[in-house]
Design an enzyme around this catalytic site. Sequence first.
Site, short mmCIF file in Angstrom:
data_model
loop_
_atom_site.label_atom_id
_atom_site.label_comp_id
_atom_site.label_asym_id
_atom_site.label_seq_id
_atom_site.Cartn_x
_atom_site.Cartn_y
_atom_site.Cartn_z
CE1 TYR A 32 59.22 109.18 8.88
CE2 TYR A 32 60.96 110.06 7.50
CZ TYR A 32 60.43 109.04 8.25
OH TYR A 32 61.13 107.86 8.39
CG HIS A 34 64.32 116.98 7.56
ND1 HIS A 34 64.63 118.32 7.55
CD2 HIS A 34 63.41 116.80 6.57
CE1 HIS A 34 63.98 118.92 6.57
NE2 HIS A 34 63.20 118.02 5.96
N GLY A 36 66.26 120.13 9.22
CA GLY A 36 65.81 121.35 8.54
C GLY A 36 64.55 121.91 9.20
CG HIS A 37 60.83 119.69 9.12
ND1 HIS A 37 61.04 118.40 8.71
CD2 HIS A 37 60.00 120.24 8.20
CE1 HIS A 37 60.36 118.18 7.59
NE2 HIS A 37 59.73 119.27 7.25
CD GLN A 61 51.39 120.83 -0.30
OE1 GLN A 61 50.78 121.60 0.43
NE2 GLN A 61 52.71 120.70 -0.23
N GLY A 147 61.38 127.51 4.84
CA GLY A 147 62.72 127.18 4.38
C GLY A 147 62.96 127.68 2.97
CG ASP A 150 60.44 123.47 -0.11
OD1 ASP A 150 60.09 122.57 -0.85
OD2 ASP A 150 60.98 123.26 1.00
CD GLN A 153 56.31 125.57 0.30
OE1 GLN A 153 55.63 124.68 -0.17
NE2 GLN A 153 57.06 125.40 1.37
NE ARG A 187 57.93 114.16 -2.14
CZ ARG A 187 57.25 115.32 -2.04
NH1 ARG A 187 57.88 116.43 -1.78
NH2 ARG A 187 55.94 115.34 -2.21
#
Length: 285
Positions: A32, A34, A36-37, A61, A147, A150, A153, A187
């Site tokens: 999905y 955006h 950023g990806h 997760q 990124g 996160d 992460q 999200r």
Amino acid sequence: MKIIETAREMQAYAESVRLQGRRIAFVPTMGYFHEGHLDLMRIGRKRGDVLVVSIYVNPTQFGPTEDFEQYPRDFDRDREMAENVGVDVIYAPSHREMYPEGYSTYVLVSGVTENLCGLSRPNFFRGVATVCTKLFNTVKPHVTIFGRKDFQQLMTIRRMVTDLNLDIEVVGMPTTREPDGLAMSSRNVYLKKEERESALSLSRSLLLAQSRYAAGERDARKIEAEVRHFIEGHPFVKIDYARICDVQTMRDVERIERESVLALAVWVGKTRLIDNHVLGEDLSI
Ligand code: AMP
């Protein structure tokens, strides 16, 4: 652009690329897409000869009450966007491929995973570390791009790669934002129109914290209190955490003496948003 769905085929492809002496760059995602990806992919495009992107909404997760079922998915749209930024391979395994009957092995990273999201999402980092290990062993990347949105992460992946001697360079990229400052996230589509202004309280509170830090404030609790007060002045919000942590250990700090990150997780209506800022770094919102 190739679409690969099985680990065996992905491994064979990766091996053939490596035998040709070409470098593999890898961006793991849950799809999905955006901007950023796409920014991670653009860097991956530059850093490798072959760019692999995985799309996999990883069930291990998600907690039992979380949004695994509702998580937005649109493979055709993702495929087109990936193709447009020059992705060579999308690796999109099925759940049966990733976690076949009898699956029993998990990767646990201690320390950096214990605070923040580790408290509110108990199995989250176990799932992330496990799926990333599996993906790394399948895609065989030389370099992988994550990124900084996160942040915990990214620190978990760095820790795991170091501790397990994985021969992979981990690159962390700045957060891509909407023009109004909201950190891009798959999200964000959950947000209702009337919640959008409240969602901006996260990035705006990072600016507030940054200005206090720049003015010389080093008392972490004081900055956190101001941040909480600011966010709580908005409707529909419920703070999960707003903590200033040491970037190496991800433990809470009292005084900001070493490199520290303000990490936020805030419910806006039914949507849990995260954002963060390393105090003292540039913050262009
Ligand atoms: P996700 O699909 O949300 O699991 O994210 C896949 C990768 O994209 C992770 O490394 C994220 O940190 C990264 N990412 C997600 N949102 C952003 C953003 N707004 N800016 C930069 N990277 C991001």
